[in-house]
Design an enzyme around this catalytic site. Sequence first.
Site, PDB file in Angstrom:
ATOM      1  N   GLY A   1      -4.239  -3.969  -4.487  1.00  0.00           N
ATOM      2  CA  GLY A   1      -5.232  -2.939  -4.794  1.00  0.00           C
ATOM      3  C   GLY A   1      -4.501  -1.680  -5.184  1.00  0.00           C
ATOM      4  O   GLY A   1      -3.847  -1.064  -4.355  1.00  0.00           O
ATOM      5  N   HIS A   2      -4.543  -1.339  -6.459  1.00  0.00           N
ATOM      6  CA  HIS A   2      -3.865  -0.135  -6.921  1.00  0.00           C
ATOM      7  C   HIS A   2      -4.905   0.924  -7.261  1.00  0.00           C
ATOM      8  O   HIS A   2      -5.741   0.707  -8.122  1.00  0.00           O
ATOM      9  CB  HIS A   2      -3.028  -0.433  -8.176  1.00  0.00           C
ATOM     10  CG  HIS A   2      -1.836  -1.291  -7.888  1.00  0.00           C
ATOM     11  ND1 HIS A   2      -1.071  -1.875  -8.869  1.00  0.00           N
ATOM     12  CD2 HIS A   2      -1.274  -1.640  -6.722  1.00  0.00           C
ATOM     13  CE1 HIS A   2      -0.092  -2.555  -8.303  1.00  0.00           C
ATOM     14  NE2 HIS A   2      -0.200  -2.431  -7.008  1.00  0.00           N
TER      15      HIS A   2
ATOM     16  N   ASP B   1       0.817  -1.218   0.000  1.00  0.00           N
ATOM     17  CA  ASP B   1       0.000   0.000   0.000  1.00  0.00           C
ATOM     18  C   ASP B   1       0.853   1.270   0.000  1.00  0.00           C
ATOM     19  O   ASP B   1       0.434   2.311   0.514  1.00  0.00           O
ATOM     20  CB  ASP B   1      -0.966   0.028   1.202  1.00  0.00           C
ATOM     21  CG  ASP B   1      -1.794  -1.240   1.270  1.00  0.00           C
ATOM     22  OD1 ASP B   1      -2.326  -1.634   0.224  1.00  0.00           O
ATOM     23  OD2 ASP B   1      -1.876  -1.841   2.357  1.00  0.00           O
TER      24      ASP B   1
ATOM     25  N   LYS C   1       2.460   2.339  -5.068  1.00  0.00           N
ATOM     26  CA  LYS C   1       3.287   1.967  -6.230  1.00  0.00           C
ATOM     27  C   LYS C   1       2.568   2.240  -7.543  1.00  0.00           C
ATOM     28  O   LYS C   1       3.185   2.614  -8.533  1.00  0.00           O
ATOM     29  CB  LYS C   1       3.621   0.460  -6.189  1.00  0.00           C
ATOM     30  CG  LYS C   1       4.425   0.047  -4.998  1.00  0.00           C
ATOM     31  CD  LYS C   1       4.573  -1.465  -4.936  1.00  0.00           C
ATOM     32  CE  LYS C   1       3.323  -2.223  -4.566  1.00  0.00           C
ATOM     33  NZ  LYS C   1       2.807  -2.047  -3.231  1.00  0.00           N
TER      34      LYS C   1
ATOM     35  N   GLN D   1       2.093  -5.963  -3.569  1.00  0.00           N
ATOM     36  CA  GLN D   1       2.535  -6.148  -2.176  1.00  0.00           C
ATOM     37  C   GLN D   1       3.927  -5.502  -2.016  1.00  0.00           C
ATOM     38  O   GLN D   1       4.187  -4.529  -2.687  1.00  0.00           O
ATOM     39  CB  GLN D   1       2.523  -7.625  -1.756  1.00  0.00           C
ATOM     40  CG  GLN D   1       1.122  -8.217  -1.635  1.00  0.00           C
ATOM     41  CD  GLN D   1       0.580  -8.684  -2.965  1.00  0.00           C
ATOM     42  OE1 GLN D   1       1.233  -9.356  -3.738  1.00  0.00           O
ATOM     43  NE2 GLN D   1      -0.657  -8.320  -3.256  1.00  0.00           N
TER      44      GLN D   1
HETATM   45  P1  IMP Z   1      -2.580 -12.801   1.374  1.00  0.00           P
HETATM   46  O1  IMP Z   1      -1.669 -12.186   0.368  1.00  0.00           O
HETATM   47  O2  IMP Z   1      -4.038 -12.546   1.095  1.00  0.00           O
HETATM   48  O3  IMP Z   1      -2.285 -14.246   1.602  1.00  0.00           O
HETATM   49  O4  IMP Z   1      -2.297 -12.090   2.777  1.00  0.00           O
HETATM   50  C1  IMP Z   1      -1.060 -12.258   3.476  1.00  0.00           C
HETATM   51  C2  IMP Z   1      -0.643 -10.939   4.133  1.00  0.00           C
HETATM   52  O5  IMP Z   1      -0.303 -10.001   3.123  1.00  0.00           O
HETATM   53  C3  IMP Z   1      -1.750 -10.281   4.977  1.00  0.00           C
HETATM   54  O6  IMP Z   1      -1.149  -9.643   6.088  1.00  0.00           O
HETATM   55  C4  IMP Z   1      -2.324  -9.243   4.029  1.00  0.00           C
HETATM   56  O7  IMP Z   1      -2.922  -8.176   4.720  1.00  0.00           O
HETATM   57  C5  IMP Z   1      -1.073  -8.814   3.291  1.00  0.00           C
HETATM   58  N1  IMP Z   1      -1.346  -8.271   1.943  1.00  0.00           N
HETATM   59  C6  IMP Z   1      -1.652  -8.965   0.833  1.00  0.00           C
HETATM   60  N2  IMP Z   1      -1.821  -8.145  -0.217  1.00  0.00           N
HETATM   61  C7  IMP Z   1      -1.598  -6.903   0.239  1.00  0.00           C
HETATM   62  C8  IMP Z   1      -1.584  -5.620  -0.386  1.00  0.00           C
HETATM   63  O8  IMP Z   1      -1.785  -5.452  -1.596  1.00  0.00           O
HETATM   64  N3  IMP Z   1      -1.301  -4.559   0.435  1.00  0.00           N
HETATM   65  C9  IMP Z   1      -1.028  -4.724   1.743  1.00  0.00           C
HETATM   66  N4  IMP Z   1      -1.010  -5.890   2.365  1.00  0.00           N
HETATM   67  C10 IMP Z   1      -1.292  -6.986   1.616  1.00  0.00           C
END
Ligand code: IMP
Length: 429
Positions: A40-41, A13, A16, A224
Amino acid sequence: MPATVVVGTQWGDEGKGKFTDLLAKDMTMVVRYQGGHNAGHTLVVGGEKFALQLVPSGVLYSHITPVIGNGVVVDPFVLLSEMQMLTDRGIDCSKLKVSGNAHLILPYHQVYDELHERSLGSSQLGTTRRGIGPAYADKALRVGIRVQDLLDEAIFRKKLGLVLGHTNKVLSAVFDREPINAEELADRVLDECLEKLRPHIADTVTLVHEELESTGKVLFEGAQATFLDLDHGTYPFVTSSSPSAGGACTGAGVGPRYLQRIMGVAKAYVTRVGSGPFPTELFDEVGDHLVEVGQEFGTNTGRRRRPGWIDTVMLRHAVRLNSLTELSITKLDVLDKLDTVKICTGYEIDGQMVTSMPYHQSELHAAKPVYVELPGWQQDLTQITEAADLPAEAKAFLAEIEKQVGVPIGLVSTGPGRKQVIEFSDQHA
Ligand code: IMP
């Protein structure tokens, strides 16, 4: 020939998408290399807001070929609904290419993600419940289903039957959940997705290499971030892919020598969603202020993000892990009203001062941040577009980060719009 990578340096977040969008102006191809619709962009173009999950940010330019690489996990229903949303808003998605080697996220991955998280109780990871981990787990177990399998109905049905044979046993025995019917799911995926996806399925490795050899204007878009990286992040509170710059090589099929410009992106503070260690986390009114002014709620899940001061121990580590050539800063304007601003430069762990990332995570949990505190600027930065016009206090804040991190600060963003950006590196030219 040389390519550019945009990579998050914190816990995601960072914004990017904004820099990807800005750099994409001069590119011909933008490639997503990992993750899925957990990303989420949010992009603001001409006052219009676009929230993207799977489609690369470059889609908003008609001259760009957006590519979803082999390292991404693709929910075909989500992809098609995102393409439909973009088409309805006048964005042409016809050039979008999806790697035949990318793995599919199917509904049983989401069911498993949800049930598994719940079963962890207070130890849950806080995943997005999008089925990301289970889809990558199936890939590693070699029972995953790839996008290319859709093109061969018999293979698709066979593989789905095989994986569901096992997954259904787990769902019923461990989670007391009724089985998912493989035939019905296969019918649904093939009926609703196949013909719409067919023109987009491609050998993206060849496409990327052809583009590298012809225009050389290829941008790899990380989702991420470094500290959510499966290998290098704060495990187990990480995602299941490799967001670090090296992930661009495996997730798109290019060798490391192609990666020339590697831009790290950091917020002027830090946020994190989900569980896990966070040395500079704020639980006071300054934290509430950052969340409120920065609108720190998940683009996809709506979850409140955990706020904290910027941490240069993490950033120095991110420089190493990614071979960053520069650091770009977002949301500097969120700090506009603060009396003083802080930069974490080290940790105190068991009475010792530490300036590099502790390798043992128990130490990270125990780390007390050591700060440099600087005066705030108390001025609206959102209309400033030249580094020279920044207040001295804001320049000092950025210069201190640059000094601590050891790579130049390139771009600085002061609002969501495409024009709200400053080339800070000019300041030091
Ligand atoms: P997952 O990717 O859904 O398996 O989540 C694993 C961890 O990554 C969790 O703590 C999520 O909140 C975090 N996470 C996954 N995608 C994002 C993102 O795009 N932004 C921030 N945190 C993320």
